[in-house]
Design an enzyme around this catalytic site. Sequence first.
Site, PDB file in Angstrom:
ATOM      1  N   GLU A 122       0.895  -1.203  -0.168  1.00 43.08           N
ATOM      2  CA  GLU A 122       0.025   0.039   0.035  1.00 43.08           C
ATOM      3  C   GLU A 122       0.697   1.358  -0.128  1.00 43.08           C
ATOM      4  O   GLU A 122       1.781   1.391   0.740  1.00 43.08           O
ATOM      5  CB  GLU A 122      -0.884  -0.051   1.300  1.00 43.08           C
ATOM      6  CG  GLU A 122      -2.038   0.991   1.310  1.00 43.08           C
ATOM      7  CD  GLU A 122      -2.569   1.163  -0.111  1.00 43.08           C
ATOM      8  OE1 GLU A 122      -3.152   0.154  -0.570  1.00 43.08           O
ATOM      9  OE2 GLU A 122      -2.594   2.303  -0.642  1.00 43.08           O
ATOM     10  N   LYS A 145       8.213  -1.596  -2.251  1.00 43.04           N
ATOM     11  CA  LYS A 145       7.548  -0.914  -1.182  1.00 43.04           C
ATOM     12  C   LYS A 145       8.642  -0.448  -0.282  1.00 43.04           C
ATOM     13  O   LYS A 145       8.617   0.798   0.011  1.00 43.04           O
ATOM     14  CB  LYS A 145       6.684  -1.729  -0.291  1.00 43.04           C
ATOM     15  CG  LYS A 145       6.085  -1.085   0.914  1.00 43.04           C
ATOM     16  CD  LYS A 145       5.279  -0.086   0.391  1.00 43.04           C
ATOM     17  CE  LYS A 145       5.088   0.889   1.621  1.00 43.04           C
ATOM     18  NZ  LYS A 145       4.252   2.040   1.194  1.00 43.04           N
ATOM     19  N   CYS A 148       6.155   4.628   9.074  1.00 44.17           N
ATOM     20  CA  CYS A 148       6.954   3.757   7.923  1.00 44.17           C
ATOM     21  C   CYS A 148       8.116   4.142   7.718  1.00 44.17           C
ATOM     22  O   CYS A 148       9.049   3.191   7.590  1.00 44.17           O
ATOM     23  CB  CYS A 148       5.929   4.189   6.776  1.00 44.17           C
ATOM     24  SG  CYS A 148       4.120   3.281   6.815  1.00 44.17           S
TER      25      CYS A 148
HETATM   26  P1  NAD Z   1      -1.846  -0.399  12.699  1.00 43.30           P
HETATM   27  O1  NAD Z   1      -1.040  -0.739  13.947  1.00 43.30           O
HETATM   28  O2  NAD Z   1      -2.700   0.695  12.619  1.00 43.30           O
HETATM   29  O3  NAD Z   1      -3.053  -1.802  12.315  1.00 43.30           O
HETATM   30  C1  NAD Z   1      -2.719  -2.919  12.536  1.00 43.30           C
HETATM   31  C2  NAD Z   1      -3.846  -3.814  13.147  1.00 43.30           C
HETATM   32  O4  NAD Z   1      -3.624  -5.093  12.993  1.00 43.30           O
HETATM   33  C3  NAD Z   1      -3.995  -3.706  14.595  1.00 43.30           C
HETATM   34  O5  NAD Z   1      -5.275  -2.950  14.852  1.00 43.30           O
HETATM   35  C4  NAD Z   1      -3.840  -4.778  15.346  1.00 43.30           C
HETATM   36  O6  NAD Z   1      -4.884  -5.194  16.379  1.00 43.30           O
HETATM   37  C5  NAD Z   1      -4.153  -5.801  14.240  1.00 43.30           C
HETATM   38  N1  NAD Z   1      -3.461  -7.390  14.426  1.00 43.30           N
HETATM   39  C6  NAD Z   1      -2.312  -7.529  14.636  1.00 43.30           C
HETATM   40  N2  NAD Z   1      -2.192  -8.986  14.738  1.00 43.30           N
HETATM   41  C7  NAD Z   1      -3.472  -9.369  14.286  1.00 43.30           C
HETATM   42  C8  NAD Z   1      -4.016 -10.723  14.218  1.00 43.30           C
HETATM   43  N3  NAD Z   1      -3.204 -11.750  14.273  1.00 43.30           N
HETATM   44  N4  NAD Z   1      -5.413 -10.747  13.915  1.00 43.30           N
HETATM   45  C9  NAD Z   1      -6.335  -9.828  13.882  1.00 43.30           C
HETATM   46  N5  NAD Z   1      -5.821  -8.542  13.762  1.00 43.30           N
HETATM   47  C10 NAD Z   1      -4.436  -8.450  14.042  1.00 43.30           C
HETATM   48  O7  NAD Z   1      -0.873  -0.748  11.410  1.00 43.30           O
HETATM   49  P2  NAD Z   1      -0.901   0.063   9.981  1.00 43.30           P
HETATM   50  O8  NAD Z   1      -0.382   1.518  10.106  1.00 43.30           O
HETATM   51  O9  NAD Z   1      -2.407  -0.161   9.679  1.00 43.30           O
HETATM   52  O10 NAD Z   1       0.083  -0.701   9.130  1.00 43.30           O
HETATM   53  C11 NAD Z   1      -0.328  -1.947   8.668  1.00 43.30           C
HETATM   54  C12 NAD Z   1       0.890  -2.482   7.653  1.00 43.30           C
HETATM   55  O11 NAD Z   1       0.794  -1.505   6.654  1.00 43.30           O
HETATM   56  C13 NAD Z   1       2.207  -2.173   8.130  1.00 43.30           C
HETATM   57  O12 NAD Z   1       3.205  -3.513   7.606  1.00 43.30           O
HETATM   58  C14 NAD Z   1       2.712  -1.101   7.568  1.00 43.30           C
HETATM   59  O13 NAD Z   1       4.206  -0.857   7.355  1.00 43.30           O
HETATM   60  C15 NAD Z   1       2.182  -0.999   6.430  1.00 43.30           C
HETATM   61  N6  NAD Z   1       1.822   0.453   5.833  1.00 43.30           N
HETATM   62  C16 NAD Z   1       1.124   1.428   6.518  1.00 43.30           C
HETATM   63  C17 NAD Z   1       0.979   2.593   6.081  1.00 43.30           C
HETATM   64  C18 NAD Z   1       0.424   3.669   6.967  1.00 43.30           C
HETATM   65  O14 NAD Z   1       0.456   4.702   6.470  1.00 43.30           O
HETATM   66  N7  NAD Z   1       0.218   3.408   8.070  1.00 43.30           N
HETATM   67  C19 NAD Z   1       1.166   2.622   4.668  1.00 43.30           C
HETATM   68  C20 NAD Z   1       1.505   1.645   3.872  1.00 43.30           C
HETATM   69  C21 NAD Z   1       1.770   0.541   4.363  1.00 43.30           C
HETATM   70  C1  UDX Z   2       4.722   7.474   3.789  1.00 42.99           C
HETATM   71  C2  UDX Z   2       4.664   7.324   2.110  1.00 42.99           C
HETATM   72  O1  UDX Z   2       4.600   8.694   1.608  1.00 42.99           O
HETATM   73  C3  UDX Z   2       3.658   6.377   1.846  1.00 42.99           C
HETATM   74  O2  UDX Z   2       3.565   6.207   0.240  1.00 42.99           O
HETATM   75  C4  UDX Z   2       3.732   4.995   2.635  1.00 42.99           C
HETATM   76  O3  UDX Z   2       2.610   4.311   2.074  1.00 42.99           O
HETATM   77  C5  UDX Z   2       3.773   5.235   4.044  1.00 42.99           C
HETATM   78  O4  UDX Z   2       4.739   6.223   4.401  1.00 42.99           O
HETATM   79  P1  UDX Z   2       3.146   8.820   5.499  1.00 42.99           P
HETATM   80  O5  UDX Z   2       4.179   8.355   6.562  1.00 42.99           O
HETATM   81  O6  UDX Z   2       1.822   8.407   5.866  1.00 42.99           O
HETATM   82  O7  UDX Z   2       3.480   7.913   4.124  1.00 42.99           O
HETATM   83  O8  UDX Z   2       3.290  10.348   5.135  1.00 42.99           O
HETATM   84  P2  UDX Z   2       4.538  11.118   4.254  1.00 42.99           P
HETATM   85  O9  UDX Z   2       3.707  12.133   3.729  1.00 42.99           O
HETATM   86  O10 UDX Z   2       5.247  10.516   3.686  1.00 42.99           O
HETATM   87  O11 UDX Z   2       5.229  12.097   5.457  1.00 42.99           O
HETATM   88  C6  UDX Z   2       6.145  11.271   6.405  1.00 42.99           C
HETATM   89  C7  UDX Z   2       6.903  12.292   7.133  1.00 42.99           C
HETATM   90  O12 UDX Z   2       7.642  13.121   6.386  1.00 42.99           O
HETATM   91  C8  UDX Z   2       5.924  13.243   7.894  1.00 42.99           C
HETATM   92  O13 UDX Z   2       6.456  13.600   9.046  1.00 42.99           O
HETATM   93  C9  UDX Z   2       6.153  14.712   7.020  1.00 42.99           C
HETATM   94  O14 UDX Z   2       5.947  15.739   7.909  1.00 42.99           O
HETATM   95  C10 UDX Z   2       7.507  14.542   6.511  1.00 42.99           C
HETATM   96  N1  UDX Z   2       8.053  15.248   5.219  1.00 42.99           N
HETATM   97  C11 UDX Z   2       7.546  14.932   4.189  1.00 42.99           C
HETATM   98  C12 UDX Z   2       8.735  16.120   5.367  1.00 42.99           C
HETATM   99  O15 UDX Z   2       9.354  16.678   6.367  1.00 42.99           O
HETATM  100  N2  UDX Z   2       8.940  17.052   4.063  1.00 42.99           N
HETATM  101  C13 UDX Z   2       8.589  16.649   2.962  1.00 42.99           C
HETATM  102  O16 UDX Z   2       8.851  17.439   2.184  1.00 42.99           O
HETATM  103  C14 UDX Z   2       7.525  15.605   2.917  1.00 42.99           C
END
Ligand code: NAD
Ligand code: UDX
Length: 470
Positions: free
Chosen positions: A163, A223, A279
């Site tokens: 994602e 990713k 991330c």
């Molecule tokens: P999060 O912590 O917000 O959510 C994860 C959820 O999974 C939690 O609610 C937890 O309770 C649940 N969980 C864990 N083990 C479980 C199980 N065995 N059964 C059922 N539920 C379970 O995490 P997130 O931010 O959504 O990230 C999830 C993944 O996506 C990570 O690998 C992260 O690196 C990736 N990712 C995150 C972002 C972002 O912006 N947050 C963007 C891209 C990718």
């Molecule tokens: C990032 C990636 O952008 C996204 O594609 C991936 O799926 C998850 O990780 P996110 O962490 O949600 O997303 O936010 P992002 O907009 O990337 O910002 C990350 C951090 O960098 C923030 O603290 C932001 O304030 C900082 N940032 C971003 C800067 O300081 N300067 C910039 O120019 C851009």
Amino acid sequence: MKIKSICCIGAGYVGGPTMAVIAQKCPQVKVTVVDINEARINAWNDKDLSKLPVYEPGLDKVVEEARGRNLFFSTQVDQAIDEADMVFISVNTPTKTYGKGKGMAADLKYIELCARQIARVATTDKIVVEKSTLPVRTASAIKSILDNTNGKDVKFQILSNPEFLAEGTAVTDLLNPDRVLIGGDNDTTEGKEAIEALVSIYANWVPKEQILTTNVWSSELSKLTANAFLAQRVSSINSLSELCEKTEADVNEVAKAIGMDSRIGSKFLKASVGFGGSCFQKDILNLVYIAKTYGLTEVADYWEQVIIMNDHQKRRFAHNIISTLFNTVSGKKIAFLGWAFKKDTNDTRESAAIYVADELLSEQSQISVYDPKVETEQMYTDLDYLNTRSSEENRSGLSVTQDPYETCKDAHAIAILTEWDEFKTYDWQKIYDQMQKPAFLFDGRGLLDIPKLEEIGFVCYKIGSSNKNL
Ligand code: NAD
Ligand code: UDX
């Protein structure tokens, strides 16, 4: 193969919004998002849409449209897995805090638990989709676990579908992605069918030419690479912000000048107090760890520097506050505007504000925080997690208000830690009048109109410019 029912394990910042958009765009598919965290599921089911556990602009509308129609949130994990043709794994993959790879490798225990659970409960064939961000080659580990079905005649195909949404813009990113990436086993008919099944889900709203298919390993590694490149740009511009402060160059002018070169591009060149979020740091550390395990020392060192620079930038901002306030902040009130790691999210994971607060609390300052979306308890949890001092000390050193004017009243300095738009609209004359003098302001986000604030009387620090008044 036509997908009729999807289950997503993990109702977090990715699972929740992603599945809500899939459900909105594919009303013919039943989408069930499951989680072991009952409070989180209850919040997703709350009638009051302002109580959704993830704050994202526009998400309430998407959930309102699909929830109860073909979008469901539940704690019945086994049942949802077995009902589904396609199971997304979207659980957390934090940095390991113990054992081998501590502080670097991704902790895959939640992923493994999911794979074991799918293998245990499945009674029909399924496509298992890695939505979580995973180290390259994780799919082979998942496959060996899934193949262990205790003699049941059930087959699994594994896809990688990382994602790329960014928090704060999740809904628009999901509705208009630059690309969707799907990695699968394109050497076999079953693999190709699985890839096509997922392509046809996204094709409901994403143009086909933006749906990219690759082998599983390229997808997994892309990713980590995307996040490493994005974070590298922020660390690159932040490194130059320090040089600008010494040379009277202005980092915003430099960023604009280089960003207009189409080979460089203008995005992700905003100098800041340091990047945060769940991330960037985790994924780069993971990349560094993978490189090390293959013995690629130079590759590992190259990417680790992005983190080293970011840690420096956060510390530098805090130390700058201390030195400007006549080398002592002991007993002084410092107002924090913002705690989230960026605007338009309630997420605080790895937020720069936490680290700046930690440095200032160690110098015995009194911090008062206002953030429009972050819960008070979350701030204390963030500080407690660092283990620098006791929970009681964190509570007595940092207070939280729901009113920015109250937060800034009697403060010796204000620090802007998040670029919330509302900060620009405040009555800055009123804030100035109620502060201690000199009234210092440290803009860690390049957000405010500094000349205007200086006219009022503030003494301002702006990241990446010469700050002659300080
Ligand atoms: P999060 O912590 O917000 O959510 C994860 C959820 O999974 C939690 O609610 C937890 O309770 C649940 N969980 C864990 N083990 C479980 C199980 N065995 N059964 C059922 N539920 C379970 O995490 P997130 O931010 O959504 O990230 C999830 C993944 O996506 C990570 O690998 C992260 O690196 C990736 N990712 C995150 C972002 C972002 O912006 N947050 C963007 C891209 C990718
Ligand atoms: C990032 C990636 O952008 C996204 O594609 C991936 O799926 C998850 O990780 P996110 O962490 O949600 O997303 O936010 P992002 O907009 O990337 O910002 C990350 C951090 O960098 C923030 O603290 C932001 O304030 C900082 N940032 C971003 C800067 O300081 N300067 C910039 O120019 C851009």
